[in-house]
Write a protein that holds these residues in place. Structure first.
Motif, mmCIF file in Angstrom:
data_model
loop_
_atom_site.group_PDB
_atom_site.id
_atom_site.type_symbol
_atom_site.label_atom_id
_atom_site.label_comp_id
_atom_site.label_asym_id
_atom_site.label_seq_id
_atom_site.Cartn_x
_atom_site.Cartn_y
_atom_site.Cartn_z
ATOM 1 N N GLN A 47 14.789 -54.155 -14.882
ATOM 2 C CA GLN A 47 15.360 -55.445 -15.550
ATOM 3 C C GLN A 47 14.120 -55.964 -16.444
ATOM 4 O O GLN A 47 14.159 -56.845 -17.115
ATOM 5 N N ALA A 48 12.855 -55.282 -16.285
ATOM 6 C CA ALA A 48 11.626 -55.724 -17.072
ATOM 7 C C ALA A 48 11.230 -54.472 -17.996
ATOM 8 O O ALA A 48 10.318 -54.535 -18.450
ATOM 9 N N SER A 49 12.112 -53.530 -18.641
ATOM 10 C CA SER A 49 11.754 -52.624 -19.248
ATOM 11 C C SER A 49 13.142 -52.295 -20.315
ATOM 12 O O SER A 49 14.061 -52.591 -20.236
ATOM 13 N N ALA A 50 12.460 -51.404 -21.238
ATOM 14 C CA ALA A 50 13.703 -50.947 -22.522
ATOM 15 C C ALA A 50 14.672 -50.135 -21.680
ATOM 16 O O ALA A 50 14.218 -49.341 -20.409
ATOM 17 N N GLU A 51 15.868 -49.910 -22.054
ATOM 18 C CA GLU A 51 16.954 -49.076 -21.661
ATOM 19 C C GLU A 51 16.535 -47.590 -21.738
ATOM 20 O O GLU A 51 15.791 -47.389 -22.796
ATOM 21 N N ILE A 52 16.480 -46.788 -20.529
ATOM 22 C CA ILE A 52 16.260 -45.463 -20.683
ATOM 23 C C ILE A 52 17.450 -44.421 -20.731
ATOM 24 O O ILE A 52 17.592 -43.431 -20.336
ATOM 25 N N ASP A 53 18.492 -45.026 -21.487
ATOM 26 C CA ASP A 53 19.574 -44.157 -21.806
ATOM 27 C C ASP A 53 20.107 -43.728 -20.675
ATOM 28 O O ASP A 53 20.604 -44.157 -19.722
ATOM 29 N N LEU A 54 20.592 -42.371 -20.604
ATOM 30 C CA LEU A 54 21.579 -41.482 -19.725
ATOM 31 C C LEU A 54 20.919 -41.788 -18.648
ATOM 32 O O LEU A 54 21.833 -41.838 -17.376
ATOM 33 N N TYR A 55 19.595 -41.645 -18.275
ATOM 34 C CA TYR A 55 18.962 -41.337 -16.647
ATOM 35 C C TYR A 55 18.882 -42.679 -16.093
ATOM 36 O O TYR A 55 19.190 -42.837 -14.979
ATOM 37 N N GLY A 56 18.745 -43.596 -16.666
ATOM 38 C CA GLY A 56 18.867 -44.958 -16.109
ATOM 39 C C GLY A 56 17.801 -45.252 -15.068
ATOM 40 O O GLY A 56 17.702 -46.164 -14.412
ATOM 41 N N ALA A 57 16.628 -44.398 -15.059
ATOM 42 C CA ALA A 57 15.691 -44.665 -13.893
ATOM 43 C C ALA A 57 14.540 -43.823 -14.530
ATOM 44 O O ALA A 57 14.797 -42.661 -15.124
ATOM 45 N N LEU A 58 13.403 -44.153 -14.287
ATOM 46 C CA LEU A 58 12.176 -43.473 -14.490
ATOM 47 C C LEU A 58 10.944 -43.732 -13.567
ATOM 48 O O LEU A 58 10.853 -44.902 -13.058
ATOM 49 N N SER A 59 10.438 -42.603 -13.152
ATOM 50 C CA SER A 59 9.058 -42.661 -12.281
ATOM 51 C C SER A 59 8.045 -41.928 -12.985
ATOM 52 O O SER A 59 8.138 -40.948 -13.923
ATOM 53 N N VAL A 60 6.829 -42.355 -13.081
ATOM 54 C CA VAL A 60 5.524 -41.717 -13.537
ATOM 55 C C VAL A 60 4.642 -41.546 -12.382
ATOM 56 O O VAL A 60 4.118 -42.432 -11.621
ATOM 57 N N GLY A 61 4.076 -40.263 -12.173
ATOM 58 C CA GLY A 61 3.103 -39.968 -11.506
ATOM 59 C C GLY A 61 1.500 -39.532 -12.035
ATOM 60 O O GLY A 61 1.882 -38.751 -13.205
ATOM 61 N N ILE A 62 0.729 -40.000 -11.805
ATOM 62 C CA ILE A 62 -0.478 -40.209 -12.472
ATOM 63 C C ILE A 62 -1.572 -39.508 -11.315
ATOM 64 O O ILE A 62 -1.715 -40.247 -10.538
ATOM 65 N N THR A 63 -2.294 -38.704 -11.631
ATOM 66 C CA THR A 63 -3.350 -38.158 -10.916
ATOM 67 C C THR A 63 -4.628 -37.858 -11.679
ATOM 68 O O THR A 63 -4.641 -37.120 -12.922
ATOM 69 N N ILE A 64 -5.709 -38.511 -11.772
ATOM 70 C CA ILE A 64 -6.920 -38.636 -12.190
ATOM 71 C C ILE A 64 -7.742 -37.516 -11.545
ATOM 72 O O ILE A 64 -8.092 -37.468 -10.538
ATOM 73 N N GLY A 65 -8.284 -36.492 -12.495
ATOM 74 C CA GLY A 65 -9.368 -35.535 -12.249
ATOM 75 C C GLY A 65 -10.630 -35.791 -13.013
ATOM 76 O O GLY A 65 -10.890 -36.768 -13.390
ATOM 77 N N LYS A 66 -11.644 -34.909 -12.825
ATOM 78 C CA LYS A 66 -12.884 -35.209 -13.041
ATOM 79 C C LYS A 66 -13.053 -35.019 -14.565
ATOM 80 O O LYS A 66 -13.702 -35.883 -15.233
ATOM 81 N N ASP A 67 -12.196 -34.023 -15.196
ATOM 82 C CA ASP A 67 -12.409 -34.197 -16.646
ATOM 83 C C ASP A 67 -10.904 -34.324 -17.400
ATOM 84 O O ASP A 67 -10.681 -34.101 -18.667
#
Length: 148
Positions: free
Chosen positions: A37-57
């Motif tokens: 409801q708060a995002s642009a449409e993402i077409d065919l998939y209808g869902a998006l998740s993002v995983g972020i892992t921060i490393g040393k470099d």
């Protein structure tokens, strides 16, 4: 020079907000799910998740488009503007699959990662080529991930 009291109030709110986020330890690290409801449409998939892992470099970014019928890609990136060569493994152009644009497996994209407000704001600058009906064309994309 005269500064309005509204500007001063806005600066105080921003500074207090940043201090609150810092005190709460809010970072980009973790799993983030798009709110449709708060995002642009993402077409065919209808869902998006993002995983972020921060490393040393660097940072690892995994984008998963869709649920049971999904497209997933992971980027292992050095930060600080290094030119990260990322291989294209699939022809899917996940942000808009109906646009008539595809990636070319075997090619490489260049992604530069910059912390703009570590560890809460990450900007990725992506360059490469895509296939369209007229042949290969260069494209540039900017991905911004921000917590808080």
């Amino acid at each position: 020079m005269r500064i309005s009291k509204h500007l001063v109030s806005a600066l105080i709110v921003l500074l207090c907000g940043a201090a609150f986020l810092e005190a709460q330890g809010i970072t980009l690290e973790g799993e983030w799910v798009l709110v449709p409801q708060a995002s642009a449409e993402i077409d065919l998939y209808g869902a998006l998740s993002v995983g972020i892992t921060i490393g040393k470099d660097g940072v690892s970014v995994t984008r998963t488009f869709g649920g049971s019928r999904s497209f997933k890609e992971t980027w292992e990136l050095k930060t600080g503007g290094a030119a990260n060569l990322v291989p294209v493994l699939d022809r899917v152009f996940p942000t808009n699959v109906f646009m008539g644009v595809s990636l070319s497996p075997g090619e490489k994209r260049t992604i530069q990662a910059y912390w703009e407000d570590a560890p809460r704001r990450l900007r990725l600058e992506e360059t490469g080529e895509v296939l369209v009906s007229q042949g290969k064309v260069p494209v540039q994309s900017r991905h911004v991930f921000q917590a808080g």
